[in-house]
Design an enzyme around this catalytic site. Structure first.
Site, PDB file in Angstrom:
ATOM      1  N   LYS A 170       0.845  -1.206   0.000  1.00 10.10           N
ATOM      2  CA  LYS A 170       0.000   0.000   0.000  1.00 10.10           C
ATOM      3  C   LYS A 170       0.876   1.251   0.000  1.00 10.10           C
ATOM      4  O   LYS A 170       1.928   1.280   0.661  1.00 10.10           O
ATOM      5  CB  LYS A 170      -0.897  -0.040   1.249  1.00 10.10           C
ATOM      6  CG  LYS A 170      -1.965   1.052   1.315  1.00 10.10           C
ATOM      7  CD  LYS A 170      -2.871   0.833   2.521  1.00 10.10           C
ATOM      8  CE  LYS A 170      -3.948   1.891   2.655  1.00 10.10           C
ATOM      9  NZ  LYS A 170      -4.838   1.671   3.824  1.00 10.10           N
ATOM     10  N   SER A 226      -9.678   1.663   2.973  1.00  9.79           N
ATOM     11  CA  SER A 226      -8.842   2.422   2.068  1.00  9.79           C
ATOM     12  C   SER A 226      -7.811   1.568   1.320  1.00  9.79           C
ATOM     13  O   SER A 226      -7.222   2.051   0.365  1.00  9.79           O
ATOM     14  CB  SER A 226      -8.129   3.524   2.842  1.00  9.79           C
ATOM     15  OG  SER A 226      -7.273   2.970   3.822  1.00  9.79           O
ATOM     16  N   SER A 284      -9.816  -0.570   7.212  1.00 14.59           N
ATOM     17  CA  SER A 284      -9.251  -0.461   5.859  1.00 14.59           C
ATOM     18  C   SER A 284      -8.581  -1.698   5.295  1.00 14.59           C
ATOM     19  O   SER A 284      -8.255  -1.719   4.117  1.00 14.59           O
ATOM     20  CB  SER A 284      -8.261   0.697   5.795  1.00 14.59           C
ATOM     21  OG  SER A 284      -8.958   1.892   5.630  1.00 14.59           O
TER      22      SER A 284
HETATM   23  N1  GLN Z   1     -13.038   4.070   6.552  1.00 13.44           N
HETATM   24  C1  GLN Z   1     -12.491   4.482   7.815  1.00 13.44           C
HETATM   25  C2  GLN Z   1     -12.092   5.932   7.716  1.00 13.44           C
HETATM   26  O1  GLN Z   1     -12.367   6.524   6.739  1.00 13.44           O
HETATM   27  C3  GLN Z   1     -11.313   3.626   8.173  1.00 13.44           C
HETATM   28  C4  GLN Z   1     -10.132   3.928   7.329  1.00 13.44           C
HETATM   29  C5  GLN Z   1      -8.929   3.118   7.709  1.00 13.44           C
HETATM   30  O2  GLN Z   1      -9.029   2.091   8.378  1.00 13.44           O
HETATM   31  N2  GLN Z   1      -7.784   3.630   7.314  1.00 13.44           N
HETATM   32  O3  GLN Z   1     -11.503   6.483   8.579  1.00 13.44           O
END
Ligand code: GLN
Length: 493
Positions: free
Chosen positions: A79, A154, A178
């Site tokens: 990532k 994400s 994410s």
């Molecule tokens: N979707 C959640 C957020 O927008 C979690 C994102 C993540 O785990 N990086 O914060």
């Protein structure tokens, strides 16, 4: 045999038996990338030459008779919020579009040392803020099961790379879902480790008290193999824990007899897509039929999880992202004076969701509001953790749906941040409690979309999660496990 269709465990075996070379393996994935990537856009940076160089080096060492790690020569995608020395690391943000880290994240240092060829850096929501990979400053990633849908986020790029056979393994990060949410929407196993289990050194910070790096893979065993090498204490990360690392290897003969399973009422809610709840309950029945003790459990504080998370995570983000001011590194817009420069750099460098989080966080931390918002959210976090501690006195694992719906349409939730936030409703409390949590595929919807089940365990019991995921995997009765990507111009790949 198509090498790109193999699991990491199979590739490892073939490499160790010298039936294939790492260069052949890498080339197979590179060919697959060339074919599929234009339709799904998983990567921000491709590194084919580097991958082949690394593969070649491993092959030479193997031919030279050196004893190599089982993962040597097995490629991986990473990532793009995980720092890679000498290789652009953007966080999918304009602010870091041309940023080249001067050091490797500890996990990257590990994969380089073991000789795992790096295939590229994967797309994500900007600074990992989002649930659909639509918040990338560059382009969205598409779900290979249905190109009109999101892959989740994400870590959407990492998930799609693995599910389409463009990489056998990938690293993602999970702050509040994410890894697990995109794993679920793409039909993969994804593990968020216990907070402190995997070093965060070199992971570009979003919300430091929640961020964790973890694996995404086709099988539980593949995630276990990656966990075996990325887990453990790191003196470069002050939140890293020294607890001994278990061997996470999944053994096919393992059973679930006497496993105490708690079904979280809030995570099999009637408001969820009934197909998901049905698929989760079918997996629960399978555990029960094989000797597990199953009961319902309520985590009453769950209703406050989302509210607490969306104060704590933005508060930490507003502080962590203060460093992007154009002075030391990253994008600089120029300007007549320092204030104009700060404001133009941040105004143009960050996308709308990142700005929204910075504003919420700055507000929640400001004098006069701190007690009412941030401190209150931290108290709720403590109570959520207690909910889990109580539940884990009765149960070994807690299960439910990973997501309330299968993959949603691209654009469906972009205008309504709250709807987007709600897609992580099942993922957030595990993260706030700091416990390990895993998503494993549990079925396919009538529209042909993957469905996922989430399992949580007490701290440091990720081995148990992988074992149960492995058991479910062995006993699944649905197909396919991988998507055929239907091309807009007709045909499929
Ligand atoms: N979707 C959640 C957020 O927008 C979690 C994102 C993540 O785990 N990086 O914060």
């Amino acid at each position: 045999m198509k090498l790109y269709e193999q699991t990491a465990a199979n590739l490892s075996m073939l490499l160790q038996k010298k039936e294939v070379s790492s260069v052949e393996v890498v080339q197979s994935f590179l060919d697959r990338i060339e074919l599929v990537e234009p339709y799904v856009k998983s990567f921000i940076t491709h590194t084919p030459a580097m991958a082949l160089d690394m593969a070649n080096a491993v092959d030479n060492r193997r031919v030279g008779g050196e004893k190599l790690h089982p993962l040597a020569g097995v490629p991986i995608a990473v990532k793009d919020n995980i720092s890679t020395q000498g290789l652009r690391t953007t966080c999918a943000s304009r602010v870091l579009e041309n940023y080249i880290p001067p050091y490797d994240a500890t996990v990257v240092e590990t994969i380089r040392r073991l000789g795992m060829p790096l295939l590229g850096k994967t797309n994500m929501d900007e600074f990992a803020m989002g649930s659909s990979t639509e918040n990338s400053a560059f382009y969205p990633t598409r779900n290979p099961w249905d190109l009109e849908r999101v892959p989740g986020g994400s870590s959407g790029g990492s998930a799609v790379a693995v599910s389409t056979g463009m990489a056998p393994l990938a690293l993602g990060s999970d702050t509040g879902g994410s890894i697990r949410q995109p794993a679920s929407l793409c039909g993969l196993t994804g593990l968020r480790p216990t907070y402190g289990r995997v070093s965060r050194y070199g992971l570009i910070a979003f919300a430091s008290s929640l961020d964790q790096i973890g694996p995404l893979s086709l099988t539980a065993q593949d995630s276990a193999m990656l966990m075996n090498v990325i887990s453990g204490y790191d003196s470069l990360d002050s939140t890293s824990l020294s607890e001994a690392v278990h061997d996470y290897t999944v053994h096919p003969e393992e059973d679930v007899k006497k496993l105490r399973v708690g079904v979280i009422k809030q995570n099999v809610s009637e408001s969820f897509d009934p197909q998901i709840t049905a698929a989760v309950m079918k997996s629960v029945a399978l555990l029960k039929d094989n000797g597990a003790d199953v009961d319902d459990v309520s985590l009453p504080l769950t209703d406050y999880g989302l509210g607490a998370y969306y104060l704590i995570a933005p508060s930490e983000a507003s502080s962590n992202l203060g460093r992007y001011d154009g002075v030391r590194y990253g994008y600089n817009s120029g300007g007549d004076n320092i204030e104009a420069m700060f404001s133009a750099t941040r105004g143009r460098g960050f996308g709308p969701e990142v700005k929204r989080r910075i504003m919420i966080g700055t507000y929640a931390l400001s004098a006069g509001y701190y007690d009412a918002y941030y401190l209150q959210a931290m108290k709720v976090r403590t109570l959520i953790r207690r909910d889990y501690e109580t539940a884990f006195k009765r149960f070994d694992i807690l299960v439910g749906a990973t997501t309330p719906t299968p993959a949603f349409k691209i654009g469906e939730k972009t205008e309504d941040p709250l709807q987007m936030y709600l897609s992580d409703i099942c993922n957030i409390t595990d993260a706030l409690a700091g416990v390990p949590s895993l998503s494993v595929p549990c079925g396919i919807s009538s529209d042909g979309l993957p469905l996922g089940m989430q399992l949580a365990a007490p701290p440091f019991r990720e081995g148990l999660l992988l074992k149960v995921a492995g058991f479910l995997e062995q006993n699944r009765d649905y197909l396919p496990l991988r998507p055929r990507v239907k091309l807009p111009e007709g045909g499929e790949v």
